[in-house]
Scaffold this active site. Structure first.
Site, short mmCIF file in Angstrom:
data_model
loop_
_atom_site.label_atom_id
_atom_site.label_comp_id
_atom_site.label_asym_id
_atom_site.label_seq_id
_atom_site.Cartn_x
_atom_site.Cartn_y
_atom_site.Cartn_z
N ASP A 229 0.88 -1.16 0.00
CA ASP A 229 0.00 0.00 0.00
C ASP A 229 0.92 1.22 0.00
O ASP A 229 2.10 1.13 0.35
CB ASP A 229 -0.95 0.00 1.20
CG ASP A 229 -2.14 0.95 0.96
OD1 ASP A 229 -2.06 1.78 0.02
OD2 ASP A 229 -3.14 0.86 1.70
C1 BGC Z 1 -4.98 3.33 -0.06
C2 BGC Z 1 -5.03 2.33 -1.18
C3 BGC Z 1 -4.81 3.03 -2.51
C4 BGC Z 1 -3.49 3.75 -2.46
C5 BGC Z 1 -3.15 4.48 -3.74
C6 BGC Z 1 -3.75 4.22 -0.13
O1 BGC Z 1 -3.88 5.28 0.76
O2 BGC Z 1 -5.04 2.68 1.17
O3 BGC Z 1 -6.24 1.65 -1.18
O4 BGC Z 1 -4.87 2.12 -3.55
O5 BGC Z 1 -3.53 4.71 -1.42
O6 BGC Z 1 -3.98 5.56 -3.94
#
Ligand code: BGC
Length: 786
Positions: A229
């Protein structure tokens, strides 16, 4: 050249660089060998492809894309064919917008109704969530794009999500929190997985050998890409060793340097073979995506129609006294509530889509045979469009309560003075409290419908279409009724999952706690009768008759229980389901097969899936509380020895788990429970923990952050940046600043926070120059200038 040949020609510096991102959305490219970047993009219910300045929270504009209903909505369809259709449309939009990996679907378990991201997740039940997620994956991947189920694993809370440790016993982990991912990988064939921010039993998800190696790779046979993530990497070397592949977004080249050091300086922490193993799926993907033709657009109208169809098949009719719905042609209606002109149709955060268009009720209503008047007294019925406000449903923050905002309930109450025929049309991506339900004669719950919600809901209200959705989560009367109510402490790092497997209906049903609406509940404009259950070795067969006067669809649910058991068990667990369309007056024979998950449990004795021998109850229900047919089946056991004496776990034996004692949970957990850390701050503590920092400067920074956060709550609009910063750990500074801050510098910032100002400042300054110098040198080597 195939992937292995390419790897054989890469230098160690190139290899190390490939394992972390080049910018917010892309992996690194190696032009001399024809390896192009892989482009990642959110998200689960619509593309969020940023072309300009990228950010992971949806702050900067993205290209227009179709906003489909969110996962929480589509789960209510209980129809994987809808998920597949949405997935295919998402895949097409991804290709059109030059995206290779779509960051979704999200399939974390809804442990608590207050998780701010529940709108992005499917269910409180792993089988339903898994089957729906697998359908999205199949759809997306059918378009030559990788799907990336997320967030692996046990990411069930937003508050301090990057600085918390989910403490969960092994059996619950396997049966509740991992099963949906297992289905997405094995049945969906997912080619990417996103590792979560949090720790699971003391190890960050991205460097959790048990999750990533033992389970994901070895047991499930996953051979694709694990991507962190955004900002979730902690110890990059350990991550790569545990077969995580790409650290995102762009940590600069600090992480790559750490890898090289670990591989070459005799620390023995990682070998070049392990680095090669981590690169392989990245190169394979780059080769695979090369073929994609990005010149074709997508059919906006056709995708809008798919979004609408999904809502029609997902909205849930919760109440319909005296069959007030469907509205008859020519009915006089008055439109009220905050969402008539401004629909709430998606949540905030990384999933936020810049929709190609958005329908509103006000505009759409003229297409229906209804007469709109402004005065509620003069209307046959009032249509009240209400639900959760934007601030309630956002990534990065949990809800404070399950309430619908009071100003809306006041409006509802004032309407009841003028008209008793009020039909509620609700927008909310998660379970809410409904003390006001008696004020409504009917309630149609659309969840978060995406851009085509207005016409879909009007089609249902007027009877052009028939409601067929059923709830994919329970609706308790209050948060205090939830099994997790006492285990939601936000101040501690270690969050104990003391309720064990008893989340959602598994708890209410077992502990006999009354709910407002049970899991699986939903009404129709017609009625169904169940009969003739046959239970065989391979599965169940039964008959459903549509005894009403409209064609409609029923969602039949197969639950399994075991009354006589030496194991902790919910009374019933969903093991299969089928949605079937039946014409008025007709009968259909339904078959739901058993599969490898129907009778299994995870044994901590053999460390394998086993079957407990004996008699099982088979239940066919129209929801978890409404069991229409019952049967029995006897299964041979696969193991005699049980993991514990259930008499020593009295709360778990009865499912009354709201007040489990520390010792009882420890017994279930099977290991000493982790203690809270005391003393100085460290690099993995969250910035909000600066509240009690030794440094006055840092306490001031905390106060500023907190007041900005409070202001955004007062305004009712989430300030995602502040929410993110407030909850992020110090180390994330080195992971999310495109190389501006190195890990050494982040450590020095912690030194300042701990009251050693000059020592820390010195470290920050010298770290700054060292980092800039080394980044430059590395970039030059990569571009072969040197
Ligand atoms: C989120 C993810 C997301 C990623 C990219 C993170 O803050 O938890 O679900 O895909 O950001 O935007």
């Amino acid at each position: 050249m195939d992937a292995r040949e390419i790897i054989s020609q890469l230098t160690l510096m190139e290899k190390a660089a490939l394992l972390s991102g080049k910018n917010e959305w892309e992996s690194r490219d190696i032009p001399r060998l024809g390896i192009q970047s892989i482009t990642f993009s959110d998200g689960p219910h619509g593309l969020r492809r940023q072309e300009g300045a990228g950010d992971h929270l949806g702050l900067n504009a993205s290209l227009p894309a179709t906003c489909f209903p969110t996962a929480a909505t589509v789960a209510n369809s209980w129809d994987p064919s809808i998920g597949e259709e949405i997935g295919a449309a998402l895949g097409e939009e991804a290709v059109a917008q030059n995206v290779d990996v779509l960051l979704g679907p999200g399939l974390n378990m809804k442990r608590s109704p207050l998780c701010g991201r529940n709108f992005e997740y499917f269910s409180e039940d792993p089988i339903l969530a898994g089957k729906m997620a697998a359908s999205y994956v199949r759809g997306i991947q059918s378009k030559h794009v990788y799907s990336c189920p997320k967030h692996f694993a046990v990411n069930s809370r937003e508050y301090r999500r990057m600085a918390m440790n989910a403490v969960v016993d092994e059996r619950t982990l396997r049966e509740i929190y991992l099963t949906a991912f297992e289905i997405a990988v094995k049945e969906g064939g997912a080619k990417t997985i996103m590792s979560a921010y949090n720790e699971v039993n003391g190890k960050y998800a991205n460097e959790n050998e048990h999750l990533l190696v033992d389970i994901l790779r070895n047991e499930w046979g996953f051979d694709g890409i694990v991507v962190t993530d955004w900002g979730a990497s902690n110890d990059h070397v350990e991550g790569v060793r545990c077969q995580s592949n790409v650290e995102m977004p762009n940590p600069g080249l600090d992480s790559a340097r750490e890898l090289i050091k670990a591989a070459t300086e005799g620390e023995g922490r990682i070998t070049e073979e392990e680095i090669d193993r981590a690169i392989l799926p990245i190169i394979e993907a780059a080769i695979y995506f090369k073929e994609n033709d990005h010149t074709k657009g997508f059919d906006k109208e056709a995708h809008h129609a798919i979004a609408k169809k999904a809502v029609i098949n997902s909205a849930v009719l919760l109440k319909n006294d005296e069959d007030i719905l469907p509205l008859k042609a020519g009915t006089t209606v008055c439109l009220r509530g905050p969402f008539v002109d401004k629909p709430r149709y998606q949540g905030s955060g990384s999933s936020q889509v810049n929709s190609t268009k958005v329908e509103t009720i006000r505009e759409q209503i003229s297409n229906y045979d209804l007469k709109v008047v402004d005065d509620p007294e003069k209307a046959d019925v009032v249509l009240f469009f209400f639900g959760l406000d934007e601030i309630a449903e956002s990534e990065g923050a949990d809800r404070m309560s399950m309430d619908v905002p009071e100003y809306q309930i006041k409006e509802l109450e004032s309407l009841t003075v003028y008209n008793k025929h009020i039909i509620g049309v609700m927008s909310a991506g998660s379970s809410v409290k409904m003390p006001w339900l008696d004020k409504l004669q009917a309630l149609l719950h659309g969840y978060l419908t995406g851009q085509a919600g207005a016409s879909a809901m009007l089609d249902l209200l007027t009877g052009k279409e028939i409601p067929t959705g059923k709830l994919s989560e329970s609706y308790p009367f209050a948060f205090a009724d939830c099994s997790v109510a006492n285990y939601s402490d936000t101040e501690k790092r270690n969050l104990q999952y003391r309720e064990g497997p008893f989340i959602g209906y598994r708890y209410y049903d077992t502990a006999d706690v009354a709910v407002q609406f049970p899991f699986g509940f939903g009404l129709s404009y017609t009625t169904f009768e169940y009969s003739k259950l046959y239970v065989g070795e391979e599965g169940v067969k039964f008959t459903i008759k549509n005894v009403g006067d409209r064609d409609g669809a029923e969602i039949a649910q197969l639950y399994v229980g075991k009354e006589e058991s030496g194991l902790i068990r919910p009374k019933k667990e969903l093991k299969g389901f089928k949605k079937v369309w039946i014409k008025a007056g007709e009968s259909v024979e339904i078959e739901i097969p058993f599969d490898d998950k129907t009778f299994r449990y995870f044994s901590t004795v053999s460390n394998k899936w086993e079957i407990e021998g004996g008699e099982y109850q088979i239940y066919i229900g129209s929801n978890v509380s409404d069991i229409e047919l019952k049967g029995l089946i006897t299964k041979a056991g696969t193991i005699e020895e049980l993991p514990y004496d259930i008499e020593t776990l009295p709360s778990y034996k009865t499912g009354k788990v709201r007040n489990v004692h520390y010792e009882e949970f420890e017994k279930l957990y099977g290991n000493p429970l982790p203690e809270e850390k005391v003393g100085e701050l460290d690099i993995n503590d969250a910035l909000c923990q600066m509240k009690d920092a030794k440094s006055g400067l840092c306490r001031l920074v905390y106060k500023i952050l907190k007041s900005k956060l409070d202001q955004s709550y007062e305004k009712g609009v989430p300030d995602l940046n502040i929410m993110f910063i407030y909850n992020m750990p110090f180390r994330a500074m080195s992971k999310m600043t495109a190389g501006a801050v190195s890990r050494d510098m982040a450590e020095s910032i912690v030194t300042v926070a701990n009251g050693h100002f000059f020592k820390g400042l010195g470290g920050i300054i010298s770290g700054y120059f060292k980092n800039a110098r080394e980044n430059k040198k590395y970039e030059e080597r990569l571009s072969h200038k040197e």
